[in-house]
Design a protein around this motif. Structure first.
Motif, PDB file in Angstrom:
ATOM      1  N   MET A 121     -66.456  61.524 -47.301  1.00 57.45           N
ATOM      2  CA  MET A 121     -65.434  60.975 -46.354  1.00 57.45           C
ATOM      3  C   MET A 121     -64.387  60.284 -47.222  1.00 57.45           C
ATOM      4  N   ALA A 122     -63.108  60.572 -47.247  1.00 58.41           N
ATOM      5  CA  ALA A 122     -62.017  60.034 -48.051  1.00 58.41           C
ATOM      6  C   ALA A 122     -61.760  58.718 -47.895  1.00 58.41           C
ATOM      7  N   ASP A 123     -61.659  58.059 -46.692  1.00 63.67           N
ATOM      8  CA  ASP A 123     -61.317  56.702 -46.734  1.00 63.67           C
ATOM      9  C   ASP A 123     -62.598  55.823 -46.361  1.00 63.67           C
ATOM     10  N   SER A 124     -63.831  56.228 -46.391  1.00 65.37           N
ATOM     11  CA  SER A 124     -64.941  55.520 -46.546  1.00 65.37           C
ATOM     12  C   SER A 124     -65.029  54.738 -45.203  1.00 65.37           C
ATOM     13  N   THR A 125     -64.628  55.359 -44.124  1.00 69.11           N
ATOM     14  CA  THR A 125     -64.826  54.619 -42.561  1.00 69.11           C
ATOM     15  C   THR A 125     -66.053  54.548 -42.359  1.00 69.11           C
ATOM     16  N   THR A 126     -66.642  53.213 -42.139  1.00 71.49           N
ATOM     17  CA  THR A 126     -67.961  53.233 -41.554  1.00 71.49           C
ATOM     18  C   THR A 126     -67.929  53.850 -40.136  1.00 71.49           C
ATOM     19  N   LEU A 127     -69.084  54.713 -39.984  1.00 68.14           N
ATOM     20  CA  LEU A 127     -69.166  55.248 -38.710  1.00 68.14           C
ATOM     21  C   LEU A 127     -70.150  54.491 -37.812  1.00 68.14           C
ATOM     22  N   ASP A 128     -69.898  53.408 -37.504  1.00 60.43           N
ATOM     23  CA  ASP A 128     -70.591  52.563 -36.364  1.00 60.43           C
ATOM     24  C   ASP A 128     -69.894  52.375 -35.382  1.00 60.43           C
ATOM     25  N   PHE A 129     -70.554  52.036 -34.257  1.00 59.87           N
ATOM     26  CA  PHE A 129     -69.684  51.717 -33.307  1.00 59.87           C
ATOM     27  C   PHE A 129     -68.599  50.427 -33.142  1.00 59.87           C
TER      28      PHE A 129
ATOM     29  N   GLU B 275     -56.755  53.544 -25.760  1.00 65.81           N
ATOM     30  CA  GLU B 275     -57.927  52.993 -24.712  1.00 65.81           C
ATOM     31  C   GLU B 275     -59.000  54.034 -24.404  1.00 65.81           C
ATOM     32  N   ALA B 276     -59.911  53.759 -25.385  1.00 63.84           N
ATOM     33  CA  ALA B 276     -61.113  54.538 -25.362  1.00 63.84           C
ATOM     34  C   ALA B 276     -62.364  53.913 -25.690  1.00 63.84           C
ATOM     35  N   HIS B 277     -63.288  54.386 -25.331  1.00 65.58           N
ATOM     36  CA  HIS B 277     -64.678  53.910 -25.817  1.00 65.58           C
ATOM     37  C   HIS B 277     -65.184  54.852 -27.112  1.00 65.58           C
ATOM     38  N   ALA B 278     -65.813  54.138 -27.980  1.00 65.85           N
ATOM     39  CA  ALA B 278     -66.375  55.137 -29.205  1.00 65.85           C
ATOM     40  C   ALA B 278     -67.366  55.689 -28.679  1.00 65.85           C
ATOM     41  N   ALA B 279     -68.373  54.989 -27.908  1.00 66.14           N
ATOM     42  CA  ALA B 279     -69.387  55.750 -27.425  1.00 66.14           C
ATOM     43  C   ALA B 279     -69.127  56.988 -26.734  1.00 66.14           C
ATOM     44  N   GLU B 280     -67.935  57.064 -25.886  1.00 61.28           N
ATOM     45  CA  GLU B 280     -67.583  58.382 -25.139  1.00 61.28           C
ATOM     46  C   GLU B 280     -67.178  59.426 -26.167  1.00 61.28           C
TER      47      GLU B 280
ATOM     48  N   MET C 281     -73.894  56.635 -30.959  1.00 63.30           N
ATOM     49  CA  MET C 281     -73.102  55.590 -31.470  1.00 63.30           C
ATOM     50  C   MET C 281     -72.997  54.545 -30.204  1.00 63.30           C
ATOM     51  N   LEU C 282     -73.776  53.765 -30.411  1.00 59.18           N
ATOM     52  CA  LEU C 282     -73.876  52.739 -29.289  1.00 59.18           C
ATOM     53  C   LEU C 282     -73.496  51.277 -30.242  1.00 59.18           C
ATOM     54  N   PRO C 283     -73.423  50.080 -29.403  1.00 61.00           N
ATOM     55  CA  PRO C 283     -73.203  48.839 -29.771  1.00 61.00           C
ATOM     56  C   PRO C 283     -74.336  48.460 -30.328  1.00 61.00           C
ATOM     57  N   ASP C 284     -74.377  47.537 -31.316  1.00 65.52           N
ATOM     58  CA  ASP C 284     -75.503  46.862 -31.913  1.00 65.52           C
ATOM     59  C   ASP C 284     -76.362  45.997 -31.001  1.00 65.52           C
ATOM     60  N   ASP C 285     -77.569  46.028 -31.366  1.00 67.73           N
ATOM     61  CA  ASP C 285     -78.665  45.428 -30.644  1.00 67.73           C
ATOM     62  C   ASP C 285     -78.393  43.931 -30.429  1.00 67.73           C
ATOM     63  N   ASP C 286     -77.577  43.224 -31.151  1.00 68.11           N
ATOM     64  CA  ASP C 286     -77.307  41.875 -30.587  1.00 68.11           C
ATOM     65  C   ASP C 286     -75.943  41.830 -29.786  1.00 68.11           C
ATOM     66  N   ASP C 287     -75.482  42.913 -29.232  1.00 70.85           N
ATOM     67  CA  ASP C 287     -74.483  43.058 -28.148  1.00 70.85           C
ATOM     68  C   ASP C 287     -75.339  42.602 -27.001  1.00 70.85           C
ATOM     69  N   SER C 288     -74.548  42.091 -25.980  1.00 69.61           N
ATOM     70  CA  SER C 288     -75.288  41.979 -24.637  1.00 69.61           C
ATOM     71  C   SER C 288     -75.761  43.326 -24.059  1.00 69.61           C
ATOM     72  N   ILE C 289     -76.646  43.216 -23.277  1.00 72.65           N
ATOM     73  CA  ILE C 289     -77.505  44.402 -22.828  1.00 72.65           C
ATOM     74  C   ILE C 289     -76.435  45.221 -21.881  1.00 72.65           C
ATOM     75  N   VAL C 290     -75.587  44.220 -21.162  1.00 70.18           N
ATOM     76  CA  VAL C 290     -74.640  44.664 -20.216  1.00 70.18           C
ATOM     77  C   VAL C 290     -73.574  45.643 -21.283  1.00 70.18           C
ATOM     78  N   GLU C 291     -73.181  44.969 -22.430  1.00 71.47           N
ATOM     79  CA  GLU C 291     -72.285  45.988 -23.141  1.00 71.47           C
ATOM     80  C   GLU C 291     -72.969  47.319 -23.460  1.00 71.47           C
TER      81      GLU C 291
END
Length: 189
Positions: free
Chosen positions: A1-9, A22-27, A90-100
């Motif tokens: 990857m050229a710009d070393s973007t971290t590919l996490d949520f 207006e989009a969701h990374a997971a989607e 690609m989902l939010p981290d475990d420390d995010d709320s279960i709702v998120e």
């Protein structure tokens, strides 16, 4: 990857938000995975136009977003072909709320079904397993956002997320088209 973007949520979501998409990374991850799992050709670049149509009313994606979409696409291919099954949703981290996290899982599955539907060859006969996966994904996509923060919900979330991950791999195993062996080393690092 050229710009070393971290590919996490969080990183991908931050780019989308900062670029006014207006989009969701997971989607997005789900759509690309669905395309790939339904037999999308690695060499084809149509996925950029598909994501563009989906995200930005076909008005052209900002280059930063286009770049991250391409990185996600390569990353999915790399991990889905990995013998050690390193492919992850690609989902939010475990420390995010279960709702998120539950909402993101629903978005991922909606995205997968959309991507799969866009790519799936209408004449292709789907096995009972794949049909069942798509039915289950439809139900998972409609799970309520009204969940309680408790141990049971956490456990259910992890079980569903793992089921979704394994099911996406199953669809790819059955319908996916791996890149030609000669291109693999050159393209997939």
């Amino acid at each position: 990857m050229a710009d070393s973007t971290t590919l996490d949520f969080p990183s991908v979501q931050a780019i989308l938000t900062s670029e006014g998409i207006e989009a969701h990374a997971a989607e997005i991850h789900g759509v690309l995975t669905g395309l790939i799992a339904a037999g999308f050709e690695f060499e084809s670049n149509d996925y950029v136009a598909m994501v563009n149509d989906m995200l930005n009313n076909a008005e052209g994606l900002p280059s930063k977003v286009k770049s991250v979409v391409k990185d996600i696409y390569s990353d999915i291919w790399q991990k889905i072909l990995d013998d050690s099954y390193s492919f992850q949703l690609m989902l939010p981290d475990d420390d995010d709320s279960i709702v998120e996290r539950g909402h993101a899982l629903g978005k991922w599955v909606q995205g997968f079904n959309l991507g799969f539907g866009l790519q799936q060859n209408k004449s292709a006969t789907l096995s009972e397993d794949v049909k069942e996966v798509l039915t289950d994904f439809g139900e998972i996509a409609n799970l309520s956002d009204e969940v309680e923060e408790n141990e049971d919900t956490e456990q259910a979330y992890f079980e569903i997320a793992e089921y979704v991950r394994i099911s996406a791999l199953l669809c790819f195993t059955e319908l996916g088209s791996a890149p030609e062996a000669k291109d693999k080393s050159a393209t997939l690092h």
